[in-house]
Each structure stands twice: as structure tokens, then as C-alpha cells.
Design an enzyme around this catalytic site. Structure first.
Site, PDB file in Angstrom:
ATOM      1  N   ASP A  67      19.516  23.905  25.877  1.00 22.66           N
ATOM      2  CA  ASP A  67      19.959  24.899  26.810  1.00 22.66           C
ATOM      3  C   ASP A  67      20.821  24.497  28.246  1.00 22.66           C
ATOM      4  O   ASP A  67      20.462  23.481  28.342  1.00 22.66           O
ATOM      5  CB  ASP A  67      18.941  26.000  27.132  1.00 22.66           C
ATOM      6  CG  ASP A  67      17.610  25.226  27.594  1.00 22.66           C
ATOM      7  OD1 ASP A  67      17.673  24.300  27.740  1.00 22.66           O
ATOM      8  OD2 ASP A  67      16.425  26.079  27.439  1.00 22.66           O
ATOM      9  N   ASN A 135       5.439  32.465  28.902  1.00 14.42           N
ATOM     10  CA  ASN A 135       5.356  33.725  28.204  1.00 14.42           C
ATOM     11  C   ASN A 135       5.813  33.052  26.804  1.00 14.42           C
ATOM     12  O   ASN A 135       6.168  34.135  26.006  1.00 14.42           O
ATOM     13  CB  ASN A 135       6.564  34.530  28.791  1.00 14.42           C
ATOM     14  CG  ASN A 135       8.012  34.025  28.787  1.00 14.42           C
ATOM     15  OD1 ASN A 135       8.271  32.849  28.527  1.00 14.42           O
ATOM     16  ND2 ASN A 135       8.908  34.786  29.180  1.00 14.42           N
ATOM     17  N   HIS A 137       8.231  31.307  25.769  1.00 19.99           N
ATOM     18  CA  HIS A 137       9.736  31.091  25.170  1.00 19.99           C
ATOM     19  C   HIS A 137       9.917  29.934  24.696  1.00 19.99           C
ATOM     20  O   HIS A 137       9.278  28.624  25.145  1.00 19.99           O
ATOM     21  CB  HIS A 137      10.842  31.562  26.199  1.00 19.99           C
ATOM     22  CG  HIS A 137      10.940  30.741  27.320  1.00 19.99           C
ATOM     23  ND1 HIS A 137      11.054  31.277  28.751  1.00 19.99           N
ATOM     24  CD2 HIS A 137      10.994  29.472  27.602  1.00 19.99           C
ATOM     25  CE1 HIS A 137      11.096  30.212  29.598  1.00 19.99           C
ATOM     26  NE2 HIS A 137      11.213  28.987  28.853  1.00 19.99           N
ATOM     27  N   GLU A 142      13.734  34.397  24.991  1.00 22.45           N
ATOM     28  CA  GLU A 142      12.731  35.116  25.765  1.00 22.45           C
ATOM     29  C   GLU A 142      11.929  35.976  24.604  1.00 22.45           C
ATOM     30  O   GLU A 142      12.268  36.133  23.458  1.00 22.45           O
ATOM     31  CB  GLU A 142      13.295  35.947  26.678  1.00 22.45           C
ATOM     32  CG  GLU A 142      13.989  35.055  27.754  1.00 22.45           C
ATOM     33  CD  GLU A 142      13.014  34.443  28.963  1.00 22.45           C
ATOM     34  OE1 GLU A 142      11.733  34.061  28.548  1.00 22.45           O
ATOM     35  OE2 GLU A 142      13.327  34.100  30.022  1.00 22.45           O
TER      36      GLU A 142
HETATM   37  C1  GLP Z   1      12.609  26.167  30.805  1.00 14.64           C
HETATM   38  C2  GLP Z   1      13.266  25.563  29.751  1.00 14.64           C
HETATM   39  C3  GLP Z   1      12.528  25.472  28.441  1.00 14.64           C
HETATM   40  C4  GLP Z   1      11.076  24.598  28.903  1.00 14.64           C
HETATM   41  C5  GLP Z   1      10.464  25.594  29.851  1.00 14.64           C
HETATM   42  C6  GLP Z   1       9.096  24.813  30.219  1.00 14.64           C
HETATM   43  O1  GLP Z   1      12.550  27.688  30.825  1.00 14.64           O
HETATM   44  N1  GLP Z   1      14.474  26.337  29.464  1.00 14.64           N
HETATM   45  O2  GLP Z   1      13.070  24.770  27.502  1.00 14.64           O
HETATM   46  O3  GLP Z   1      10.373  24.720  27.710  1.00 14.64           O
HETATM   47  O4  GLP Z   1      11.399  25.618  31.143  1.00 14.64           O
HETATM   48  O5  GLP Z   1       9.309  24.053  31.263  1.00 14.64           O
HETATM   49  P1  GLP Z   1       7.976  23.101  31.641  1.00 14.64           P
HETATM   50  O6  GLP Z   1       8.050  22.054  30.811  1.00 14.64           O
HETATM   51  O7  GLP Z   1       8.776  22.578  33.056  1.00 14.64           O
HETATM   52  O8  GLP Z   1       6.940  23.812  32.075  1.00 14.64           O
END
Ligand code: GLP
Length: 240
Positions: A67, A135, A137, A142
Site C-alpha cells: 500500500d 481493527n 485490517h 478496512e
Molecule cells: C498500516 C499499514 C498496515 C499495517 C498496519 C499496522 O495501517 N497499512 O499494512 O499492517 O499499519 O502497523 P504497525 O505494524 O505499525 O502496527
């Protein structure tokens, strides 16, 4: 689905790093599906260490990222392109031309989604690395995202904007939209590794491993994939 529970973040990172490094050693032309966020940083450090000390080479590896924020270019330090260069691409011998992310600055967003989907069709991930949102995702898919979804523009939920604001100077600077691979693009990977650490991920991990498969918790669809390894520290595993 294989679940590995580790003592802490470092052990989680090492285990994930070992799996990815093994894939690259066995297949120097591997396609890596990569993720951003704090969860994979330690895994990238492990990969860099193996590159420097044991010569694991990325010269013929290519990558696709999950992403990117709409509106941010690779020079913006909050973009995922910047993140990937900082934590991995600039520290190993990967050819940057073989690394791919959605272009956050694309003017025609639908055309950019189409370009990325066409690219993904030619680049099946040998492994897709995932983090998970609190959540549930994956990527930026989402709750409510369809199982058939491919790369699309997402309106980020308030929950995600709040979670991700810790990396920005101010919450008002967090983009409200992102390009994200869809669930179908993720499920197309030959294998998947999902990483999570910390208590704030425990509910999502419970839903992913034990919950019913439902798009209200997007990660739960990974139960349908034949080769998923979930690597979580004991805080993230505390509700299992
Ligand atoms: C963002 C990214 C996700 C990732 C999530 C969790 O939303 N788009 O791909 O998994 O954050 O991030 P973290 O690993 O910093 O908790």
C-alpha cells in the site's frame, strides 16, 4: 494456519526474517510482497544483517508493496516508499528498479490501481508479509472490504488515522486515503507471514486465529489460505 508465539518482538522478527531469508536463498529470483509499519522493521533489520554477514543477495529479487498513502511521494518521509528505502532497499543490494509500490502522487487514481493490478498479475508473491491493524485490517483493507477486492483507493477509517498518526507530527497531516492491494491480491500469494506484537493487537489476533471468517475483521479471511504463518509475541497472543 500455523501460529508461532514468541517471547518478544525480537524473537518474532528473527523468526520472520529466517523464513524470508530462506525463501530468497532457495530462489534468488523470488518475488517478495512487503509491508510497512512498526511490525516488520525488526524483520528487515534481520534481513540486512544476513545480507551483510552472510552474503544473502537481493540482486535478482523483486518486490511489491501492499500500500501507499494517496498524495505522498517517495521524498516524503511519511510515505511508504520512503520507509521501504530507509529500512530495506537502501541497505541491501536490491535493484530499486525491481521494487514496486503504488504511486501516491498518481493523478489518475483509477489508472494507477489498474496499473498496479496488471503488475501484480505478472508478479505472484512467493511470500506476502503482513502486519495487522488493531481493527483487523490487512494492507489498508478496512472492515467490510470484499474478498474479491483488488488494488483500490481506500477511505481510511478514523481508527486507522488515529493509530497511524503516531508517525506524523500532527494527526491533521495523516492522509485520509490510501492505495491498497485488495484481499484477492493478498490471497494470491504463494505463502503469507503475518506479524503482530503488543497488547493492542490481541483482539485482532484472536479474531484472525479463532474468529469466524467475516469481512468485519478482514484478516480472518486468511484462514482460507493454505500457507499462512502467524508470528506473534505473547502480548499479541494473550487472548488466544
Ligand atoms: C498500516 C499499514 C498496515 C499495517 C498496519 C499496522 O495501517 N497499512 O499494512 O499492517 O499499519 O502497523 P504497525 O505494524 O505499525 O502496527
Amino acid at each position: 494456519m500455523k501460529v508461532i508465539i514468541t517471547e518478544n518482538y525480537d524473537e518474532m522478527s528473527r523468526k520472520a526474517g529466517e523464513i524470508v531469508t530462506e525463501i530468497v536463498k532457495n530462489n534468488p529470483n523470488a518475488v517478495l510482497g512487503l509491508a510497512t509499519g512498526s511490525s516488520p522493521i525488526g524483520m528487515y533489520d534481520y534481513m540486512v544483517k544476513e545480507h551483510i554477514s552472510n552474503g544473502v543477495s537481493y540482486a535478482n529479487v523483486s518486490s511489491v508493496n501492499l500500500d501507499e498513502y494517496v498524495g505522498l511521494d517517495a521524498d516524503n518521509e511519511n510515505s511508504y516508499a520512503f520507509f521501504m528505502s530507509k529500512y530495506l532497499f537502501d541497505r541491501v543490494d536490491i535493484d530499486k528498479k525491481n521494487t514496486n509500490l503504488p504511486n501516491g502522487k498518481a493523478e489518475d487514481k483509477q489508472a494507477e490501481c489498474d496499473r498496479y493490478n496488471a503488475l501484480l498479475e505478472t508478479m505472484k508473491q512467493d511470500v506476502q508479509v503482513l502486519g495487522i491493524g488493531s481493527n483487523g485490517h490487512i494492507g489498508f483493507n478496512e472492515p467490510g472490504t470484499s474478498l474479491d477486492s483488488v488494488t483500490h483507493v481506500v477511505d481510511l477509517t478514523e481508527n486507522t488515522i488515529k493509530d497511524n498518526s503516531r508517525l506524523f507530527d500532527d494527526i491533521s497531516q495523516v492522509p485520509t486515503q490510501a492505495f491498497s492491494m485488495g484481499i484477492k491480491n493478498i490471497m494470491n500469494a504463494k505463502s503469507i507471514i503475518l506479524l503482530a506484537s503488543g497488547k493492542n493487537k490481541a483482539e485482532a489476533i484472536k479474531g484472525l486465529v479463532k474468529g469466524k471468517i467475516d469481512i468485519s475483521l478482514p484478516a480472518s479471511v486468511l484462514q482460507l489460505h493454505p500457507f499462512v504463518t502467524v508470528i506473534v509475541d505473547k502480548d499479541a497472543a494473550s487472548l488466544l
